[in-house]
Structures are given as C-alpha cells and as structure tokens.
Design a protein around this motif. Sequence first.
Motif, PDB file in Angstrom:
ATOM      1  N   UNK A  59       0.832  -1.204   0.000  1.00  0.00           N
ATOM      2  CA  UNK A  59       0.000   0.000   0.000  1.00  0.00           C
ATOM      3  C   UNK A  59       0.866   1.254   0.000  1.00  0.00           C
ATOM      4  N   UNK A  60       0.500   2.222  -0.820  1.00  0.00           N
ATOM      5  CA  UNK A  60       1.283   3.452  -0.873  1.00  0.00           C
ATOM      6  C   UNK A  60       0.424   4.646  -1.213  1.00  0.00           C
ATOM      7  N   UNK A  61       0.862   5.814  -0.763  1.00  0.00           N
ATOM      8  CA  UNK A  61       0.218   7.070  -1.129  1.00  0.00           C
ATOM      9  C   UNK A  61       1.286   8.015  -1.659  1.00  0.00           C
ATOM     10  N   UNK A  62       0.951   8.739  -2.709  1.00  0.00           N
ATOM     11  CA  UNK A  62       1.883   9.647  -3.361  1.00  0.00           C
ATOM     12  C   UNK A  62       1.146  10.920  -3.769  1.00  0.00           C
ATOM     13  N   UNK A  63       1.763  12.065  -3.485  1.00  0.00           N
ATOM     14  CA  UNK A  63       1.100  13.347  -3.735  1.00  0.00           C
ATOM     15  C   UNK A  63       1.065  13.719  -5.213  1.00  0.00           C
ATOM     16  N   UNK A  64       2.048  13.271  -6.003  1.00  0.00           N
ATOM     17  CA  UNK A  64       2.164  13.657  -7.415  1.00  0.00           C
ATOM     18  C   UNK A  64       1.527  12.582  -8.287  1.00  0.00           C
ATOM     19  N   UNK A  65       0.540  12.966  -9.071  1.00  0.00           N
ATOM     20  CA  UNK A  65      -0.226  11.998  -9.876  1.00  0.00           C
ATOM     21  C   UNK A  65       0.656  11.195 -10.815  1.00  0.00           C
ATOM     22  N   UNK A  66       1.534  11.868 -11.556  1.00  0.00           N
ATOM     23  CA  UNK A  66       2.386  11.165 -12.515  1.00  0.00           C
ATOM     24  C   UNK A  66       3.328  10.193 -11.814  1.00  0.00           C
ATOM     25  N   UNK A  67       3.848  10.590 -10.641  1.00  0.00           N
ATOM     26  CA  UNK A  67       4.748   9.712  -9.902  1.00  0.00           C
ATOM     27  C   UNK A  67       3.999   8.494  -9.367  1.00  0.00           C
ATOM     28  N   UNK A  83      -1.624  -4.755  -4.711  1.00  0.00           N
ATOM     29  CA  UNK A  83      -1.197  -3.454  -4.217  1.00  0.00           C
ATOM     30  C   UNK A  83      -2.297  -2.424  -4.396  1.00  0.00           C
ATOM     31  N   UNK A  84      -2.132  -1.329  -3.682  1.00  0.00           N
ATOM     32  CA  UNK A  84      -3.033  -0.201  -3.818  1.00  0.00           C
ATOM     33  C   UNK A  84      -2.207   1.071  -3.658  1.00  0.00           C
ATOM     34  N   UNK A  85      -2.186   1.897  -4.686  1.00  0.00           N
ATOM     35  CA  UNK A  85      -1.462   3.167  -4.649  1.00  0.00           C
ATOM     36  C   UNK A  85      -2.467   4.294  -4.818  1.00  0.00           C
ATOM     37  N   UNK A  86      -2.582   5.127  -3.803  1.00  0.00           N
ATOM     38  CA  UNK A  86      -3.524   6.241  -3.808  1.00  0.00           C
ATOM     39  C   UNK A  86      -2.789   7.556  -4.045  1.00  0.00           C
ATOM     40  N   UNK A  87      -3.529   8.544  -4.551  1.00  0.00           N
ATOM     41  CA  UNK A  87      -2.961   9.870  -4.822  1.00  0.00           C
ATOM     42  C   UNK A  87      -3.522  10.873  -3.827  1.00  0.00           C
ATOM     43  N   UNK A  88      -2.641  11.667  -3.245  1.00  0.00           N
ATOM     44  CA  UNK A  88      -3.090  12.700  -2.324  1.00  0.00           C
ATOM     45  C   UNK A  88      -2.008  13.080  -1.337  1.00  0.00           C
ATOM     46  N   UNK A  89      -2.209  14.177  -0.638  1.00  0.00           N
ATOM     47  CA  UNK A  89      -1.300  14.647   0.396  1.00  0.00           C
ATOM     48  C   UNK A  89      -1.561  13.842   1.667  1.00  0.00           C
ATOM     49  N   UNK A  90      -0.599  13.046   2.066  1.00  0.00           N
ATOM     50  CA  UNK A  90      -0.785  12.145   3.206  1.00  0.00           C
ATOM     51  C   UNK A  90      -1.095  12.888   4.496  1.00  0.00           C
ATOM     52  N   UNK A  91      -0.483  14.043   4.715  1.00  0.00           N
ATOM     53  CA  UNK A  91      -0.692  14.771   5.960  1.00  0.00           C
ATOM     54  C   UNK A  91      -2.062  15.427   6.006  1.00  0.00           C
ATOM     55  N   UNK A  92      -2.498  15.982   4.878  1.00  0.00           N
ATOM     56  CA  UNK A  92      -3.799  16.671   4.853  1.00  0.00           C
ATOM     57  C   UNK A  92      -4.949  15.733   4.514  1.00  0.00           C
ATOM     58  N   UNK A  93      -4.670  14.720   3.707  1.00  0.00           N
ATOM     59  CA  UNK A  93      -5.743  13.851   3.231  1.00  0.00           C
ATOM     60  C   UNK A  93      -5.273  12.400   3.145  1.00  0.00           C
ATOM     61  N   UNK A  94      -5.071  11.751   4.295  1.00  0.00           N
ATOM     62  CA  UNK A  94      -4.666  10.336   4.256  1.00  0.00           C
ATOM     63  C   UNK A  94      -5.754   9.490   3.612  1.00  0.00           C
ATOM     64  N   UNK A  95      -5.386   8.707   2.604  1.00  0.00           N
ATOM     65  CA  UNK A  95      -6.387   7.967   1.832  1.00  0.00           C
ATOM     66  C   UNK A  95      -6.659   6.567   2.372  1.00  0.00           C
ATOM     67  N   UNK A  96      -5.810   6.075   3.255  1.00  0.00           N
ATOM     68  CA  UNK A  96      -6.035   4.757   3.845  1.00  0.00           C
ATOM     69  C   UNK A  96      -6.650   4.957   5.224  1.00  0.00           C
ATOM     70  N   UNK A  97      -7.935   4.635   5.347  1.00  0.00           N
ATOM     71  CA  UNK A  97      -8.660   4.880   6.594  1.00  0.00           C
ATOM     72  C   UNK A  97      -9.522   3.681   6.979  1.00  0.00           C
ATOM     73  N   UNK A  98      -9.822   3.604   8.266  1.00  0.00           N
ATOM     74  CA  UNK A  98     -10.771   2.629   8.783  1.00  0.00           C
ATOM     75  C   UNK A  98     -12.190   3.176   8.612  1.00  0.00           C
ATOM     76  N   UNK A  99     -13.198   2.340   8.777  1.00  0.00           N
ATOM     77  CA  UNK A  99     -14.585   2.827   8.665  1.00  0.00           C
ATOM     78  C   UNK A  99     -14.923   3.967   9.626  1.00  0.00           C
ATOM     79  N   UNK A 100     -14.234   4.009  10.784  1.00  0.00           N
ATOM     80  CA  UNK A 100     -14.541   5.072  11.749  1.00  0.00           C
ATOM     81  C   UNK A 100     -13.822   6.377  11.432  1.00  0.00           C
TER      82      UNK A 100
END
Length: 516
Positions: free
Chosen positions: A243-251, A267-284
């Motif tokens: 699992x990974x998150x990356x802020x730059x779409x092309x990267x 695997x799952x790679x999400x796009x976004x700013x990890x500090x402002x918008x973490x994309x891996x979350x629990x239901x709560x």
Amino acid sequence: MAVTQQEIENRLWDAADELRVAMPEAQYSSVVFPLMFWKYLSDTWEHTHQTFLKENEDLDLSAEEADEVEYSNYQTFKIPFIFPGTVAESRASWSSILATVAQHGLGQRVRASLQAIESANPDKFSRLFGSMTWTSEAVLPGEVLASVMRTMNRVPKMHEGNMSHDVLGGAYEYLLKRFSDGSGTRAGQFFTPREVVELIIELLDPKNHESVYDPTCGSGGMLIAAANLLKAHGGRGYTLSLNGQEAVTDTAGVARMNLFMHNLTEFKVEVGDTLRDPRFKKPDGSVKQFDVIVANPPYSLKWRPWSSDPRAIGGVAPQSSADWAFVQHMIASMDPKKGRAGVVLPHGVLFRGGQEAAIRQRVLDTDLLEAVIGLPANLFYSTTIPTCILVFRAPGTKTPERQDGVLFIDASTRFTKAKNRNVLTDVNITDIVTAYHSGSDSGGAAGVSARFVPSAEIVANGYDLNIGRYIKQTAAEQEDLGTLIDAYNIARAERQKTEQRMLAVLSAAGIEGFDE
C-alpha cells in the motif's frame, strides 16, 4: 541467442535518448515509462491472444463474442478497440499505433490508446498513465515521439514467455536510476537509492502475509523491495499486501507501473497529500494500520499544520518543517500488536527545539523509538546532507532488552565513493543490520559503532538524540549545514538570555555602560 539484461537496458536507454532534442533529461521519465509499460501490456496481451487463437481456431464467434471469451478465460486485462465503428478503428495496442507512426497526429492516437486502456480496466489501470501532457504536439513533436517508439520497438517482446519479470523489473529499475543520476534534485521526488531502501527493509524484516505501507511512496521502490527481500529470505513476496500514497499523480502512475512490471498485483497506490488527506482509513475515519511502515518523506517540508488531528501525539510540528508530522502519521499507522516503522530523515529531527522537542519527548516517554542509525553524507540524489534512519515499534512491542532506551548506531563512515554520490555496498548494509540486531558496541571495528542508551541518560540530556552525544566518534564534519545553523541559533539564543540576565544584575547594582 537470448538478449542479455544489459542489451535490453541499453536499447531502452537509446529510446530515451531520442528525447534529448525535445526536453531535458529530468523529464524523460514522464514519456518513457508510459511507453515502456504500454509496450509491455501490448506484448503480453498479443502473446496470450495468439495462444487463444491456436486453442480456439474452430470456434464460430463474432469479434465481440471472441473478445468476451478471451478475456474471461485467457487475458487478465483488456486491450480495447479505439475509434470503434470508424475507418480508423484499431486495437489500442503498441503494434497497431506503431504501424501509423509516419502519419500526422501520432500523439493524439497514443493518448487515445492509453486512455482507452485505462477506461477498459478501471480496477487495474485507472489513472495509470498520468497526465500524458507529453502527447501534445507542442510538448513533444510527432517526429520525436515516432523516433522514440521505433527505437523502443527494437527491445525484444516484453512478455513472460520471452523474458522473466526479474528482467523486466530490473530494466525498469535501471531506467529509474539512470534518470535519477541525470536529473539532479528533482530525482529525490520519486527515487530513493536502492541500497538505502534495502537497508530499511532489512531492519523491519517483513513476513509472509503482512501488510506494508509507504505514505510517501514515490516510484514504489520500498514496496517492491519488501516483496523482493521476503522472496530472497525464502518467503513468499506475493503474499504481502502493498500500500502506498503519493502526492504527485504522474509519480503515482510510475509506482503502479513499477509494481506491475515486477509482477506484484496485490497493491493499492492512492494519490493525495498524506498529511492533509490520508487515503487509507478505517470505517470510523481513523487512519488504517499496517504491520510495516516505511518512508523517505521530503525533508523539512513547509506545510499547513494540523488544527486538530488525533495523529498529533505530543503536539503539532511547526509550519517550517513537517518532518515530525510524517513520523506522527507513521506511528498512528502502526498495527498495535506488531507494527514497526522505519523512516529516513535529516539529523535536525534529533535535536531541534520548540514544538519538535515536545513531540520528541512524548515519543521517547512512551518508548516508541527503538533505534537511531546515522548514515553517511551524500547518499541521496536530492541532497548531500547526512541523514539518519529512525526505527519505531508499536507501544509495548519492543523486546525486553530494548525497552526503556534507544539503540544508537553510527554508520557515517561506512560508504563507497561513486561518481555522483556515496553508496552503501552489500557488506556495508550487512554490517549495519548486524549491529542493529546485536545491539552491542563493536568499538567501531567494522566502521559501525553501536550503543544502547537507557532512557534516563537521554532525559538527562534534555531528550536530545544527537548521535554524537552518545557515540563520541561521530565527526563534527559530518554535520550538515542545516544542523550547524540550528545548533548556532540555539547557542546564540542561550547567550542572549545570559547577557540579558547579566545586564539586569549590573543595572540593579548601579553599574551602567554595558548595554551597547
């Protein structure tokens, strides 16, 4: 005769080098990786398609019916038709478009093909190819794009029947490193030197069926290294959840392609700013937790501090540097039973004051930090400063001998000089990992010194984690400019306070003339 790994790499570089007339080397990756992956998908699809035709030559099916049967029983992804129902109708495949490279509008056809593949495979390839701005004639002239494609076509068919995924993945890694070597500081946005990645993964030691998470995943190298290391140790790398998150779409697209080329599909790679918008979350709504967390975040990144966030244990990192905010996010992401995390950061995180000191104190008081490992200077493409690896363990999961203290390791002199930077050899990595596992002071016999420091000693030093306080051989010249400036500012502030107290005492005694 089989084509060697080096020959494949050379031919791929020849294709990349065709871009030199149109753009700087720092931009090659945005063109070459999508084209390379498109060729890989097309070659793989066409190889499987030929198998399907041979085994079903007696079937009386329409083109649409044949496509459905083929996808259901043979193919793992679709290469659809583009411009359906028109004279120009063709597969969105490499070979179909290559046949038209001499025609006007090549970039438009390439873009349409890549978009069609994304749309036809939303679960696998959504947003895979990035922004594709390079398909514009204004950015990359059609004749240059044609030259790149013709040269890349000299690479042998890129499918599993012709070359292994080890070869394919190795070629992809070769290009990543080659682009990084020539692209200066920009390389640090998506590529961490392989030996640094291998060191962190060796320290964290992922196991079969564990989850691995990189909140600043770049090109996905740390995720791939986790699977490769597990395989090298006799495990099953394919069982890892990556699992990974990356802020730059092309990267992020580069990372997805990299994982596919290494035959890693879980695997799952999400796009976004990890500090402002973490994309891996629990239901709560809280952040999802993983077994192994690894990261090489952007150093001393200016950011918008949290106003209210449960990740902010010990306080909120200052606007001038998000270093500790990334650490807080990683700590929050650790599985409570066996979570461990490794992060590469500049030495300033070890001793800077203010809000960072408050966070550091909380982390140490809760015994989350297991080890501080000082690395040599000039290991990275984006900076020459020396860095350190911080290793964390979920609360209460340290081994008994590591509780209530921190293991310090000085490996600042263990490196080999290369053309553009210093490198860690396999022997260097082994010696550092051995020091980490043994936790004993070898006296620096192998160029690596280790010492376990009880929490009481760290508290007595004001929660300062500067390696030189605990392992004296750490050389002052290894300190980076930022570290020296921080130390100077702290000393200057202390001197000013002392002077103010002195002047107040002198003034109270009626002694004047010392205020200038």
